[in-house]
Design a protein around this motif. Structure first.
Motif, short mmCIF file in Angstrom:
data_model
loop_
_atom_site.label_atom_id
_atom_site.label_comp_id
_atom_site.label_asym_id
_atom_site.label_seq_id
_atom_site.Cartn_x
_atom_site.Cartn_y
_atom_site.Cartn_z
N SER A 1 158.31 68.67 53.46
CA SER A 1 157.69 69.39 52.36
C SER A 1 157.15 70.72 52.87
N HIS A 2 156.61 70.75 54.07
CA HIS A 2 156.14 72.01 54.65
C HIS A 2 157.30 72.97 54.80
N TRP A 3 158.40 72.45 55.25
CA TRP A 3 159.59 73.28 55.46
C TRP A 3 160.04 73.83 54.13
N LEU A 4 160.00 73.01 53.11
CA LEU A 4 160.44 73.40 51.78
C LEU A 4 159.53 74.51 51.26
N MET A 5 158.24 74.38 51.49
CA MET A 5 157.28 75.39 51.05
C MET A 5 157.58 76.71 51.74
N ARG A 6 157.86 76.64 53.01
CA ARG A 6 158.14 77.86 53.76
C ARG A 6 159.41 78.52 53.25
#
Ligand code: C2E
Ligand code: CA
Ligand code: CA
Length: 915
Positions: free
Chosen positions: A15-20
């Motif tokens: 999810s962090h990667w997706l946000m980035r």
């Protein structure tokens, strides 16, 4: 379970990667929009340049042509003047001042709408001829810029004048001028044509200039000639200060962004087009606003689009972020819960292991049946008690399966179980006892669970039940007394006889008949009589051993069977019975006394059958009554002889007391664990001058009966205390007291006196008494015992278990130690129930705070067992036979010496815990 956490963490990192990535997309979008807008702007500017350039080229061309068509006429005129050889002012006037020239000029002018006149001037500035109305006016224009220019400069190129309002046309005008030069090079004058600047406006208008676009015609020196749209810039304005423009002009044309030109305060794109032949420059200008108008619209559209996209993406991202945070938080919570669950699972596992271990090792069987009827728990003990095979239990059977199995294996063939208390069956719990086919007795307690399940406990109460039986609690049939009635007495007697026959042991039958009962019945009434009979039965039961059979044969007739007894032992019983039954009875407020006569018959000497024995016992009873009641008689032929023997013995005993023919033997009482002596029991010995040693069991009853026990007993106390005081170790001395000795009013004072005289510490003296002591005048006896204890003397309950022993009754009685009768230890080898009984007695004694001595230990197995059962002290032939005082002194001396050598800790003396 353990998989959840890393899975959750992976998805959080995803999810962090997706946000980035989403943020990058937004940035990319903004950047792309920016670049797009910038590129569009560059394109718009380039387009403007192209457009303006094209327009500038066309207009420059058009302007050049407009000028050129006039200039060609001027050149032609100048060429004619030169070709005819005019060389001065006069010849010029002469040749070209005529009307014909004037007409020709007019003729030529008619083809040139942009020019308002054609004129020839001489070197003084005067008109030579012109296309205006004839005659030619006579004035000079030598003050004009173009005239002064050519007068001073031999420039062959055309000249464009400064703009002015035409004198004839009244519109802004410039002059296109060429120099006339004489063959010798002198200045002859000029030819010129005024050009109407409004002419240009006409075709500029046709070009359809868009908003924000302007066209300017200037002189090379920056003087504005025409500006379109008209009215914005007045002719004659000078822009020569504009360096950029001048550079462009010098460079032959170009394009630049002016911060503000031609009355525009805003930035303006300027496309510069100098004409080649004429000193004229055409500028196409367009305001930046106009140039970028479309770009603005596109940019706004793009920006709006980008902003909308960014906004929606941002919104999406925030929503997504919130969602992720929620997920993250819930995953964290889940993670924490997982950790907590794992921790509690571990705790639970530990607890359930503990529980399992406890369940498996508890001494009680436990079974749990769940609501579905499946046996959820069945511990090892339950399987053992119920004899359930492991294979059956491994299959996870239902409760019904178990019952089926038990039925099939004959479990209920013996008994289905008798409820102990019918009231317990009414609610959700029940207790009943069941005898299993193998003889064990199981107590089954059931508790129904609220959910429909069931918890059952199974306790092997064989020992307790047997103990109860042995302790005389077995059910009986006589309604009034609870004793066996005639019928059951006969049956049981037969059984006991059979046992005696098989075991080759003795058996004694006593027949008892109450004396004076009829009198009580007659005077106090039947119910008093019944009450009396009940009390008599109770006293009999108290005297009888648990293995004895007591029956009421009718009226005031009783019978007792003493299995395993010989005549000698039976006489002791008779003595005790007489003693007990003769004591007064409280019947309501009345006190009554009765007597009893006892007849005694022995198996096998006096008969082999129940009938014979009962008949002979009855005969003996008759003899006892004949002898004056309140006594006993043994049956038959031997009877006389026995009585004689007895008389002789009584006589000898009397003499022995006088002559002090007695000695004391000492038998060690040892600590069970170490085998170390802690006390010695003083045992009376009578070495008969002619008969040799006689057992105290034989002569003591006679001494008691003959009232000799008090002086004899005093002698024993005195000698034993003196002996113990002389020992090399501070061991205790145990002295036996007959119940009759408690009738000795001076007993207490005597003992005190002896202790003082011998110097023996009271707490080294133990007094052994049997339960029989409590039958008579219990209150006084208890008081004496309490007084003795108060002095520091310990009280030992001797021969526990032989009479109607009931430990519960001992509660509150002044005893310190219980001595378990040797008959139990003897039975230990043969009777499996004896062990349970010993165990039960030890447990109960412990519960009452009493120490225990196991008496009659003859084998190592018995010792080991008593040790295992935590019986504190032991006495018996295995540890030491009764020995003479000299031997005992010697033994104690050696013991003291060896203890001193090895510095072994001296075991605590018997009863050292008291006080
Ligand atoms: P008791 O008080 O129960 O004494 C213990 C009896 O058990 C003693 O018999 C002793 O020799 C015997 N005994 C000890 N260990 C063993 C063993 O391992 N196996 C067997 N089979 N017997 C063992 P004893 O000396 O014949 O005494 C018999 C009874 O006479 C005593 O039983 C006690 O009731 C009475 N008695 C002895 N001395 C006196 C006394 O000084 N005064 C009174 N009133 N009674 C006495
Ligand atoms: Ca004893
Ligand atoms: Ca004893």
């Amino acid at each position: 379970m353990g998989k959840g956490v890393p899975e959750a963490l992976r998805s959080i990192s995803r999810s962090h990667w997706l946000m980035r990535a989403a943020t990058a997309v937004v940035l990319g979008l903004v950047l792309a929009s920016g670049i797009g807008i910038w590129l569009l702007r560059q394109g718009a500017i380039a387009d403007t340049e192209d457009d303006d350039n094209r327009l500038g080229v066309v207009l420059a061309e058009q302007t050049a042509r407009t000028l050129q068509s006039v200039d060609l006429v001027l050149q032609d005129l100048a060429g004619q003047i030169a070709s005819v050889g005019v060389h001065d002012r006069d010849s010029l006037h002469a040749l070209f001042g005529g009307k014909d020239v004037h007409d020709a000029l007019q003729q030529r002018l008619s083809d040139l709408p942009q020019a308002s006149a054609l004129s020839v001037l001489d070197s003084t500035g005067h008109f030579v001829n012109q296309s205006r109305p004839w005659p030619t006016p006579d004035y000079t224009v030598d003050d004009r810029d173009y005239f002064r220019y050519f007068a001073s400069t031999a420039d062959p190129n055309p000249y464009i004048s400064e703009p002015e309002i035409g004198r004839i046309s009244g519109v802004p005008t410039v002059f296109l001028v060429r120099r006339l030069t004489a063959p010798d090079g002198t200045f002859l004058g000029v030819v010129l044509a005024p050009i109407r600047l409004d002419y240009f406006a006409a075709f500029y208008a046709n070009t359809g200039l868009s908003d924000g676009t302007g066209v300017t015609i200037l002189r090379r020196d920056g003087t504005v000639l025409v500006h379109f749209p008209t009215g914005v810039v007045a002719p004659g304005v000078h822009i020569s200060t504009n360096v950029r423009w001048a550079e462009m002009v010098a460079a032959g044309g170009g394009h630049y962004l002016s911060p503000g030109a031609f009355a525009h305060s805003q930035p303006v794109f300027v496309s510069v087009h100098p004409l080649t032949i004429y000193p004229i420059v055409v500028d196409v200008s367009r305001t930046e606003v106009a140039a970028l108008a479309r770009w603005w619209r596109q940019s706004i559209a793009i920006a709006v689009g980008a902003i909308a996209a960014t906004a929606s993406l941002t919104f999406l991202l925030r929503a997504l972020g919130r969602q992720f945070r929620l997920i993250e938080r819930s995953q964290q919570r889940i993670g924490q819960q997982v950790v907590a669950i794992q921790a509690s699972e571990a705790k639970f596992a530990a607890q359930s292991t503990l529980l399992e271990t406890t369940l498996e090792h508890m001494n009680q069987g436990l079974m749990m049946v769940d609501a579905a009827g499946i046996v959820a728990v069945c511990n090892r003990r339950a399987r053992e008690i119920l004899g359930l095979p492991d294979e059956l239990m491994a299959a996870g059977p239902s409760f019904d399966d178990l019952v089926e199995f038990q039925k099939a294996s004959g479990e209920f063939a013996v008994s289905h179980g008798t409820p102990i208390d019918p009231a317990t069956l009414t609610n959700n719990r029940s207790i009943y006892e069941r005898r299993r086919p193998n003889g064990t007795i199981v107590e089954v307690r059931s508790v129904a669970l609220p959910d429909g399940g069931l918890v059952r406990t199974f306790t092997d109460i064989t020992a307790r039940a047997t103990a109860e039986q042995m302790l005389g609690l077995a059910a009986s049939q006589d309604q009034l007394t609870g004793l066996a009635n005639r019928h059951s007495f006969d049956i049981k007697l037969d059984a006991l006889l059979a046992t005696a026959r098989r075991g080759n042991t003795g058996l004694v039958v006593l027949c008892l008949d109450l004396d004076r009962f009829k009198a009580v019945n007659d005077t106090l009434g039947h119910s008093a009589g019944d009450q009396l009979l009940t009390m008599v039965a109770q006293r009999m039961r108290e005297i009888a051993r648990s293995t004895d059979l007591v029956g009421r044969l009718g009226g005031d007739e009783f019978a007792i069977v003493l299995p395993g007894a010989a005549r000698v032992g039976a006489e002791l019983a008779c003595r005790r019975l007489l003693e007990s039954i003769c004591l007064p009875y409280m019947l309501g407020s009345e006190s009554a006394r009765i007597g009893v006569s006892i007849g005694l018959a022995t198996y096998p000497t006096d008969g082999a059958t129940a009938d014979q024995l009962l008949r002979n016992a009855d005969t003996a009873l008759y003899m006892a009554k004949a002898a004056g009641r309140n006594t006993w008689r043994a049956y038959a032929s031997e009877d006389g002889q026995r009585e004689h023997q007895r008389m002789l013995l009584e006589r000898d005993l009397r003499a022995a007391v006088e002559l002090r023919q007695f000695t004391l033997a000492y038998q060690p009482i040892c600590e069970t664990a170490s085998g170390q002596p802690v006390a010695f029991e003083a045992l009376l010995r009578w070495d008969h001058p002619t008969r040799g040693p006689i057992s105290p069991e034989e002569f003591i009853p006679i001494a008691e009966q003959a009232g000799m026990i008090i002086p004899l007993g005093r002698w024993v106390i005195e000698v034993a205390c003196a002996e113990a005081a002389a020992w090399a170790m501070q061991l205790n001395i145990a002295v036996n007291l007959s119940p009759a000795q408690f009738h000795d009013q001076g007993l207490l004072g005597f003992i005190q006196d002896v202790l003082a005289r011998t110097g023996l510490s009271p707490n080294r003296l133990d007094l052994e008494v049997t339960e029989g002591v409590l039958v008579a005048d219990a209150g006084d006896v208890v008081k004496t015992m309490q007084a003795l204890r108060a002095m520091g003397v310990r009280m030992v309950l001797d021969d526990f278990g032989t009479a109607n022993s009931n430990l519960g009754r001992l509660r509150g009685l002044p005893f310190d130690v219980v001595k378990i009768d040797r008959s139990f230890l003897r039975a230990l080898n043969s009777d499996p129930q004896a062990r349970a009984l010993v165990e039960a007695i030890l447990a109960m004694a412990r519960a009452l705070g009493l120490e225990t001595i196991g008496e009659g230990v003859e084998t190592a197995e018995q010792l080991a067992l008593l040790d295992h059962l935590q019986c504190r002290w032991v006495q018996g032939y295995l540890l030491g036979r009764p020995a003479s005082s000299a031997q005992t002194r010697d033994q104690i001396w050696k013991l003291a010496a060896s203890n001193a050598r090895s510095e072994k800790p001296v075991p605590s003396p018997l009863l050292a815990t008291h006080g």
